[in-house]
Design an enzyme around this catalytic site. Structure first.
Site, PDB file in Angstrom:
ATOM      1  N   LEU B  45       0.800  -1.133  -0.006  1.00  0.00           N
ATOM      2  CA  LEU B  45      -0.097   0.047  -0.173  1.00  0.00           C
ATOM      3  C   LEU B  45       0.949   1.225   0.173  1.00  0.00           C
ATOM      4  O   LEU B  45       0.568   2.133  -0.605  1.00  0.00           O
ATOM      5  CB  LEU B  45      -0.922  -0.021   1.270  1.00  0.00           C
ATOM      6  CG  LEU B  45      -2.205  -0.956   1.079  1.00  0.00           C
ATOM      7  CD1 LEU B  45      -2.929  -0.848   2.527  1.00  0.00           C
ATOM      8  CD2 LEU B  45      -2.959  -0.650  -0.127  1.00  0.00           C
ATOM      9  N   HIS B 268      -0.830 -11.070  17.938  1.00  0.00           N
ATOM     10  CA  HIS B 268      -2.241 -11.208  17.707  1.00  0.00           C
ATOM     11  C   HIS B 268      -2.817 -12.453  18.456  1.00  0.00           C
ATOM     12  O   HIS B 268      -2.401 -13.373  18.241  1.00  0.00           O
ATOM     13  CB  HIS B 268      -2.565 -10.974  16.252  1.00  0.00           C
ATOM     14  CG  HIS B 268      -3.920 -10.818  15.805  1.00  0.00           C
ATOM     15  ND1 HIS B 268      -5.136 -11.348  16.418  1.00  0.00           N
ATOM     16  CD2 HIS B 268      -4.474  -9.505  15.281  1.00  0.00           C
ATOM     17  CE1 HIS B 268      -6.075 -10.731  15.930  1.00  0.00           C
ATOM     18  NE2 HIS B 268      -5.712  -9.803  15.221  1.00  0.00           N
ATOM     19  N   ARG B 332      -5.484  -6.500  22.084  1.00  0.00           N
ATOM     20  CA  ARG B 332      -4.938  -7.658  21.502  1.00  0.00           C
ATOM     21  C   ARG B 332      -3.719  -8.235  22.765  1.00  0.00           C
ATOM     22  O   ARG B 332      -3.654  -9.447  22.949  1.00  0.00           O
ATOM     23  CB  ARG B 332      -4.350  -7.484  20.081  1.00  0.00           C
ATOM     24  CG  ARG B 332      -4.944  -7.392  19.120  1.00  0.00           C
ATOM     25  CD  ARG B 332      -4.599  -6.837  17.736  1.00  0.00           C
ATOM     26  NE  ARG B 332      -5.481  -6.618  16.719  1.00  0.00           N
ATOM     27  CZ  ARG B 332      -5.262  -6.285  15.618  1.00  0.00           C
ATOM     28  NH1 ARG B 332      -4.123  -5.905  15.263  1.00  0.00           N
ATOM     29  NH2 ARG B 332      -6.069  -6.274  14.847  1.00  0.00           N
ATOM     30  N   HIS B 403       2.584 -10.366  14.518  1.00  0.00           N
ATOM     31  CA  HIS B 403       1.652  -9.983  13.625  1.00  0.00           C
ATOM     32  C   HIS B 403       1.999  -8.655  12.990  1.00  0.00           C
ATOM     33  O   HIS B 403       2.135  -8.377  11.636  1.00  0.00           O
ATOM     34  CB  HIS B 403       0.157  -9.947  14.232  1.00  0.00           C
ATOM     35  CG  HIS B 403      -0.802  -9.022  13.312  1.00  0.00           C
ATOM     36  ND1 HIS B 403      -1.318  -9.815  12.062  1.00  0.00           N
ATOM     37  CD2 HIS B 403      -1.445  -8.074  13.246  1.00  0.00           C
ATOM     38  CE1 HIS B 403      -2.068  -9.236  11.425  1.00  0.00           C
ATOM     39  NE2 HIS B 403      -2.431  -8.316  12.181  1.00  0.00           N
ATOM     40  N   ARG B 437      -0.085  -0.779  18.056  1.00  0.00           N
ATOM     41  CA  ARG B 437      -1.034  -0.451  16.969  1.00  0.00           C
ATOM     42  C   ARG B 437      -2.597  -0.951  17.144  1.00  0.00           C
ATOM     43  O   ARG B 437      -2.767  -2.155  17.506  1.00  0.00           O
ATOM     44  CB  ARG B 437      -0.574  -0.941  15.466  1.00  0.00           C
ATOM     45  CG  ARG B 437      -1.539  -0.571  14.331  1.00  0.00           C
ATOM     46  CD  ARG B 437      -1.137  -1.198  12.900  1.00  0.00           C
ATOM     47  NE  ARG B 437      -1.256  -2.310  12.810  1.00  0.00           N
ATOM     48  CZ  ARG B 437      -2.092  -3.077  12.425  1.00  0.00           C
ATOM     49  NH1 ARG B 437      -3.224  -2.456  12.538  1.00  0.00           N
ATOM     50  NH2 ARG B 437      -2.145  -4.334  12.241  1.00  0.00           N
ATOM     51  N   LEU B 443      -3.473   0.233   7.323  1.00  0.00           N
ATOM     52  CA  LEU B 443      -3.757   0.455   6.227  1.00  0.00           C
ATOM     53  C   LEU B 443      -3.912   1.914   5.964  1.00  0.00           C
ATOM     54  O   LEU B 443      -3.318   2.605   5.066  1.00  0.00           O
ATOM     55  CB  LEU B 443      -5.299  -0.152   5.888  1.00  0.00           C
ATOM     56  CG  LEU B 443      -5.201  -1.844   5.877  1.00  0.00           C
ATOM     57  CD1 LEU B 443      -6.264  -2.262   5.473  1.00  0.00           C
ATOM     58  CD2 LEU B 443      -3.840  -2.402   5.325  1.00  0.00           C
TER      59      LEU B 443
HETATM   60  C1  LIG Z   1      -2.837 -11.058   7.827  1.00  0.00           C
HETATM   61  C2  LIG Z   1      -2.724  -9.681   8.045  1.00  0.00           C
HETATM   62  C3  LIG Z   1      -3.865  -9.185   8.339  1.00  0.00           C
HETATM   63  C4  LIG Z   1      -3.873  -7.692   8.397  1.00  0.00           C
HETATM   64  N1  LIG Z   1      -4.986  -6.913   8.528  1.00  0.00           N
HETATM   65  C5  LIG Z   1      -5.254  -5.705   8.763  1.00  0.00           C
HETATM   66  C6  LIG Z   1      -6.287  -4.833   8.854  1.00  0.00           C
HETATM   67  O1  LIG Z   1      -7.475  -5.407   8.724  1.00  0.00           O
HETATM   68  N2  LIG Z   1      -6.077  -3.396   9.083  1.00  0.00           N
HETATM   69  C7  LIG Z   1      -5.035  -2.797   8.943  1.00  0.00           C
HETATM   70  O2  LIG Z   1      -5.062  -1.532   8.980  1.00  0.00           O
HETATM   71  N3  LIG Z   1      -3.839  -3.524   9.094  1.00  0.00           N
HETATM   72  C8  LIG Z   1      -3.891  -4.842   8.835  1.00  0.00           C
HETATM   73  N4  LIG Z   1      -2.571  -5.611   8.782  1.00  0.00           N
HETATM   74  C9  LIG Z   1      -1.417  -4.862   8.681  1.00  0.00           C
HETATM   75  C10 LIG Z   1      -1.116  -4.270   7.399  1.00  0.00           C
HETATM   76  O3  LIG Z   1      -1.639  -5.086   6.403  1.00  0.00           O
HETATM   77  C11 LIG Z   1       0.388  -3.886   6.917  1.00  0.00           C
HETATM   78  O4  LIG Z   1       0.680  -3.252   8.003  1.00  0.00           O
HETATM   79  C12 LIG Z   1       0.301  -3.065   5.659  1.00  0.00           C
HETATM   80  O5  LIG Z   1      -0.387  -3.655   4.606  1.00  0.00           O
HETATM   81  C13 LIG Z   1       1.750  -2.988   5.483  1.00  0.00           C
HETATM   82  O6  LIG Z   1       2.189  -2.315   4.058  1.00  0.00           O
HETATM   83  P1  LIG Z   1       3.443  -1.966   3.489  1.00  0.00           P
HETATM   84  O7  LIG Z   1       3.125  -1.168   2.190  1.00  0.00           O
HETATM   85  O8  LIG Z   1       4.058  -1.158   4.488  1.00  0.00           O
HETATM   86  O9  LIG Z   1       4.262  -3.025   3.342  1.00  0.00           O
HETATM   87  P2  LIG Z   1       3.972  -4.398   2.693  1.00  0.00           P
HETATM   88  O10 LIG Z   1       2.438  -4.572   1.921  1.00  0.00           O
HETATM   89  O11 LIG Z   1       4.467  -5.850   3.278  1.00  0.00           O
HETATM   90  O12 LIG Z   1       4.839  -4.279   1.088  1.00  0.00           O
HETATM   91  C14 LIG Z   1       6.111  -4.560   1.186  1.00  0.00           C
HETATM   92  C15 LIG Z   1       6.692  -4.378  -0.309  1.00  0.00           C
HETATM   93  O13 LIG Z   1       8.140  -4.367  -0.319  1.00  0.00           O
HETATM   94  C16 LIG Z   1       8.691  -5.416  -1.042  1.00  0.00           C
HETATM   95  N5  LIG Z   1      10.009  -5.613  -0.509  1.00  0.00           N
HETATM   96  C17 LIG Z   1      10.300  -5.790   0.896  1.00  0.00           C
HETATM   97  N6  LIG Z   1      11.555  -6.336   0.967  1.00  0.00           N
HETATM   98  C18 LIG Z   1      12.288  -5.910  -0.302  1.00  0.00           C
HETATM   99  C19 LIG Z   1      13.670  -5.949  -0.640  1.00  0.00           C
HETATM  100  N7  LIG Z   1      14.493  -6.274   0.252  1.00  0.00           N
HETATM  101  N8  LIG Z   1      13.831  -5.816  -2.008  1.00  0.00           N
HETATM  102  C20 LIG Z   1      12.603  -5.480  -2.800  1.00  0.00           C
HETATM  103  N9  LIG Z   1      11.327  -5.331  -2.365  1.00  0.00           N
HETATM  104  C21 LIG Z   1      11.180  -5.573  -1.075  1.00  0.00           C
HETATM  105  C22 LIG Z   1       7.768  -6.401  -1.142  1.00  0.00           C
HETATM  106  O14 LIG Z   1       7.777  -7.090  -2.363  1.00  0.00           O
HETATM  107  C23 LIG Z   1       6.404  -5.528  -1.173  1.00  0.00           C
HETATM  108  O15 LIG Z   1       6.213  -5.035  -2.599  1.00  0.00           O
HETATM  109  C24 LIG Z   1      -2.531  -6.813   8.625  1.00  0.00           C
HETATM  110  C25 LIG Z   1      -1.393  -7.688   8.526  1.00  0.00           C
HETATM  111  C26 LIG Z   1      -1.474  -8.892   8.368  1.00  0.00           C
HETATM  112  C27 LIG Z   1      -0.059  -9.817   8.014  1.00  0.00           C
END
Ligand SMILES: Cc1cc2nc3c(=O)[nH]c(=O)nc-3n(C[C@H](O)[C@H](O)[C@H](O)COP(=O)(O)OP(=O)(O)OC[C@H]3O[C@@H](n4cnc5c(N)ncnc54)[C@H](O)[C@@H]3O)c2cc1C
Ligand code: FES
Lengths: 250, 639
Positions: B45, B268, B332, B403, B437, B443
């Site tokens: 995201l 969690h 949690r 989590h 959190r 999100l």
């Molecule tokens: C099962 C689950 C359910 C959840 N439910 C909720 C919810 O209902 N509401 C809420 O607010 N939050 C929720 N969360 C938390 C939330 O989903 C995450 O914190 C958030 O989506 C993280 O987004 P991000 O963009 O930071 O990272 P991510 O979506 O993890 O993206 C990481 C990106 O970085 C790339 N990447 C990583 N390391 C490297 C590297 N070394 N080299 C190149 N690329 C790399 C990956 O390819 C990926 O594209 C949930 C989490 C989980 C695990």
């Protein structure tokens, strides 16, 4: 405690796109029925590594059926025998002791092989790039409640939008068509008011890209719907044909 | 060894401080933007939204991700929903309330200016996502529907069935692909970022490995944005995807970026338990189940009877007993901690006696099976697939799982790390969630960072600091490639016999035991010694088959696990240094007679920002004091 079973695995091994491939047989004894098929492959890989051999390469990540990374044929069926289930959610308890499972990669012209069970599905990204979006820049959005969307309508759009882009539909189609994938994306956006302004252009552009990328035309045998782990309806394919007519006329 | 930079906090009233800040930021003329190439690592995201938005503004953006498609980032797995404070909320919700809940939920270990900004931006995020075609749930009349979530008394969580993260991610992904088509984004998938390139302490690019060819590549830009997600996989088993990792932020830390609050990790309570040592992950069951499920354990320790044979008076509904007001809906961390205590005392159920029951029997008797199936059908099907048990007939077994990681790279109010030119977004940074959190707030934060904050602050920095892009044969690039090459050669050449996963599993066990739900000084010290020993053993004994060229998933894993060791040690150190209990960080030495957390605002109202001790090998702790003007710290109490 959990049941233990023996699996006979016949796995497609191919070093790379140019190399020749062949099935390789492995017998896994005493694995827990509570493991998923991918976890059984983890076990196999640990043994291959210990024996100094190259582990089996397969795509995976979330292991909970939502990222769309995993996917290969299990005894000829995309994602295996359980309906509405990705291969990462396929547990060994679905299988009898001593079963033989043949694992092979998606086979489709638009999905070139990378290695073993891994293929290149970037053609799907290019299909989306052709028009699978609403053209709105950040900061230009009106109030989210300015456009009312009926509960039912939102649910229909959601059901189409739930596609995870795994490629099972293409892999299970005789013609390796991406009609279900494209139909689902067009349907998602066409069900919503936000998707209306670009509706016709989007349809034509994504359809044209589908041909360019080397996907075939719909074979009408509905295997795609049966294989889809998210149960996206094949009705969207006939809808797609109507949508194209509509777009060409306007 | 960077000192703590100025956090750039806004002056004056908190309300509206972000708008005032934004209006004061320098801009770059549209015609000049093409001369400022940017690099975004990660397409979750945070990364996808930032890359799309900056490209829309006219900056040339290169995007790197280890996934084969941007759509697979682990944001896709978020189930529950996204918070937002909207005008016209029916229950009197407001920006003030969301701000207060976020700060309180984080147990007063976050910056109030950041929490305030998040609450102010939240509503625009929903508008943006709706405009992209995200199919949010609707009321009968067609307006956006909401539901309530843990830790809040109002209904402000927007959702798309149980797949909110998926739908939000696809919105951002599609916006990104639109920019790819327009030629403004160069998308490079299957690339692992393995190091950061800096010159004179300024970020200038990254080194990554092409996961198909194995080639090491140098990518250069005027600013680097990391949006690489959280590090829960340091515990091996977690709710994260298997390839989620800390390498990008850890290597940036080694190049000088401060790492903040590494020990703040959230466990969690409602996940599907593990049974077999080869189980590869723990799957989350949305905490909404606690609305209808009752949590219990047998009164008698060691009770072996199946749940159906345990009579009512021999069941301990321990959350209802200990927290009559909140009951099964306590936050949690509290639920996880109480369950753990009873499991340690021998009351746990299932393999290893580590699980507790979550029982839908009474809800089914009250509302009927159909109503329960309509509410939780997807989840219960998933439970059935994974566990093989029928959740309608027998209580679910649930188990706590790592989590979310509140800790991450330190950033200032403008999301810039302590390395100028290096910005950090989403779960990878440490911002806004303090020591804990709230549900549905990650999100919100990821999209606030990506759609709104970074697209304002990154150009502002470029306007004052942009320097010409380096040449790939600059000594700094060659040095960074050589560092990566040495790490790869070391792993391939170790000559050991044990696969990577075996070490990762052991590291995870050590970390969950010493730095999990409950922590204490001697355990943390033992953990430090044990992790250091395991790390040595890893480098001597690991077997990474194959070579550096071509696809090599074992090498990818080995590089990630190698980085988790260093991070694990930093987490343990941070947990040791923080002599208080706050949020998800529970130190057994610091609790009330009732077993509740005891926070110490006098000594620990600060962000712990750790510098990598390159010369001394010991990390250096900087403290950024936290000041509260709008809301004074109070004790969290759910009794
Ligand atoms: C099962 C689950 C359910 C959840 N439910 C909720 C919810 O209902 N509401 C809420 O607010 N939050 C929720 N969360 C938390 C939330 O989903 C995450 O914190 C958030 O989506 C993280 O987004 P991000 O963009 O930071 O990272 P991510 O979506 O993890 O993206 C990481 C990106 O970085 C790339 N990447 C990583 N390391 C490297 C590297 N070394 N080299 C190149 N690329 C790399 C990956 O390819 C990926 O594209 C949930 C989490 C989980 C695990
Ligand atoms: S691994 Fe993500 S869907 Fe199977």
């Amino acid at each position: 405690m959990s049941r233990l079973l023996t699996l006979n695995l016949r796995i497609w091994r191919q070093d790379g796109p140019g190399a020749s491939g062949a099935f390789e047989s492995h017998r896994l004894e005493g694995v827990s029925a509570d493991l998923s098929l991918l976890e059984a492959l983890d076990v196999l890989n640990e043994r291959l590594i210990a024996a100094g051999e190259r582990p089996v390469h397969f795509d995976h990540d979330c292991r909970e059926g939502i990222c769309g990374s995993c996917g290969f044929l299990v005894n000829g069926q995309a994602h295996g025998p359980r309906p509405a289930t990705t291969v990462c959610q396929l547990y060994l308890r679905s299988f009898a002791d001593g079963t033989t499972l043949t694992l092979e990669p998606w086979r489709a012209r638009a999905f070139p092989l990378v290695q073993d069970l891994v293929v290149d599905r970037s053609a799907f990204d290019r299909l989306i790039a052709a028009g699978g979006y609403c053209s709105v820049n950040t900061g230009q959005a009106p109030d989210g409640n300015a456009l009312l969307v009926g509960q039912e309508q939102a649910a229909v759009a959601f059901a189409a939008a739930t596609c995870i882009g795994c490629g099972a539909c293409v892999a299970s189609c005789r013609n390796a068509s991406a009609s279900l994938f494209v139909g689902a994306k067009l349907a998602h956006l066409a069900q919503l008011p936000q998707g209306q302004p670009e509706r016709g252009r989007r349809t034509l552009a994504m359809h044209e890209r589908m041909v360019v990328e080397g996907f075939g035309s719909c074979s009408s045998n509905l295997e795609c719907e049966a294989a889809c782990p998210k149960e996206v309806s094949a009705d969207w394919i006939s809808w797609l044909q109507r949508e194209r007519r509509r777009a060409r006329q306007s | 060894m960077s000192a703590l930079p100025d956090p750039q906090l806004p002056a004056g009233h908190l309300a509206d401080a972000w708008r005032r800040t934004r209006e004061g930021l320098p801009l770059i003329a549209p015609a000049r933007r093409g001369a400022f190439p940017l690099l975004v690592v990660g397409t979750g995201l945070a990364g996808a939204s930032a890359a799309a938005t900056l490209a829309e503004q006219g900056y040339p953006v290169t995007v790197l991700s280890f996934h084969d498609s941007p759509r697979r980032a682990h944001s896709v797995a978020a189930q529950g929903g996204i918070n937002a404070a909207r005008a016209l909320a029916p229950d009197g919700d407001s920006v003030n309330r969301l701000f207060a809940d976020t700060l309180r939920g984080g147990d007063f270990r976050a910056r109030e200016a950041g929490c305030r900004r998040l609450a102010e931006i939240s509503s625009a995020i929903i508008d943006q996502c709706v405009a992209q075609g995200v199919p949010f749930a609707r009321e009968y009349g067609g307006t956006l529907a909401t539901r309530s979530f843990g830790g809040a008394l109002v209904s402000r969580t927007f959702y798309a069935r149980g797949q909110t993260g998926q739908q939000l991610l696809y919105g951002a992904y599609q916006a990104l692909m639109r920019q790819v088509e327009a030629g403004r984004v160069r998308l490079l998938c299957r690339r692992d970022m393995l190091d950061l390139i800096t010159v004179d302490g300024v970020a200038r690019g990254v080194v990554c490995r092409d996961l198909l060819s194995g080639a090491l590549e140098v990518h250069l830009a005027q600013a680097v944005l990391l949006a690489t997600g959280g590090y829960s996989n340091v515990y091996f088993l977690s709710t994260n995807a298997l390839r989620s990792n800390a390498s990008a932020i850890w290597q940036a830390h080694r190049q000088g970026a401060l790492f903040a609050n590494p020990c703040f990790t959230q466990i969690h309570p409602t996940c599907i338990p593990s049974g077999d040592p080869h189980q590869s992950k723990l799957t989350l069951m949305s905490e909404s189940l606690r609305n209808d499920g009752r949590v219990w354990l047998p009164v008698r320790a060691g009770d072996e009877r199946p749940p159906g044979e345990i009579p009512e008076q021999e069941r301990d509904y321990f959350l209802e007993r200990q927290y009559p007001a909140y009951g099964n809906m306590v936050p949690r961390d509290v639920a996880s901690r109480r369950a753990r205590e009873l499991c340690l005392a021998g009351h746990g159920v299932g393999p290893g006696r580590q699980s507790v029951y979550l029982d839908l029997r009474d809800a089914i008797a009250r509302d009927g099976r159909d109503r329960i199936a309509a509410r939780y059908g997807n989840l219960l099907d998933m439970y059935e697939r994974i566990s093989g048990d029928d959740p309608y007939g027998t209580p679910l077994r649930i188990y706590p799982a790592p989590h979310y990681t509140m800790g991450g790279l330190w950033v200032d109010y403008r999301l810039m790390s302590s390395i100028p030119g290096l910005f950090v977004l989403g779960e990878a940074n440490f911002s806004e969630h303090g020591a804990n959190r709230l549900g549905a707030s990650a999100l919100m934060q990821g999209l606030a960072d990506g759609y709104f904050i970074a697209p304002a602050t990154v150009p502002a920095w470029l306007a004052g600091h942009g320097a010409p892009v380096l040449s790939p044969d600059h000594p700094a690039c060659r040095a960074a490639v050589a560092r990566v090459q040495a790490r790869i050669d070391g792993l391939l050449g170790s000559g050991g016999r044990t696969p990577v996963d075996a070490f990762h599993r052991r590291l995870g066990r050590l970390m969950i035991d010493s730095c999990g739900i409950s922590r204490q000084a001697s355990g943390l010290r033992d953990g430090l010694a044990a992790v250091a020993a395991l790390e040595q053993e890893f480098h001597a004994e690991v077997r990474v088959p194959g070579g550096a060229s071509g696809p090599n998933p074992e090498l990818e894993k080995a590089l990630r696990v190698a980085d988790f060791f260093g991070l694990a040690r930093l987490m343990l150190r941070d947990a040791l240094a923080r002599e208080e209990s706050c949020g998800a960080h529970f130190r057994e030495e610091h609790q009330t007679p009732e077993g509740e957390a005891r926070r110490d605002d006098e000594h620990f109202a600060h962000i712990a920002a750790w510098g990598h001790g390159r010369d001394t090998a010991e990390p250096i702790l900087h403290r950024e004091p936290l000041r509260f003007t709008e809301l004074q710290p109070t004790t969290r109490s759910y009794r």
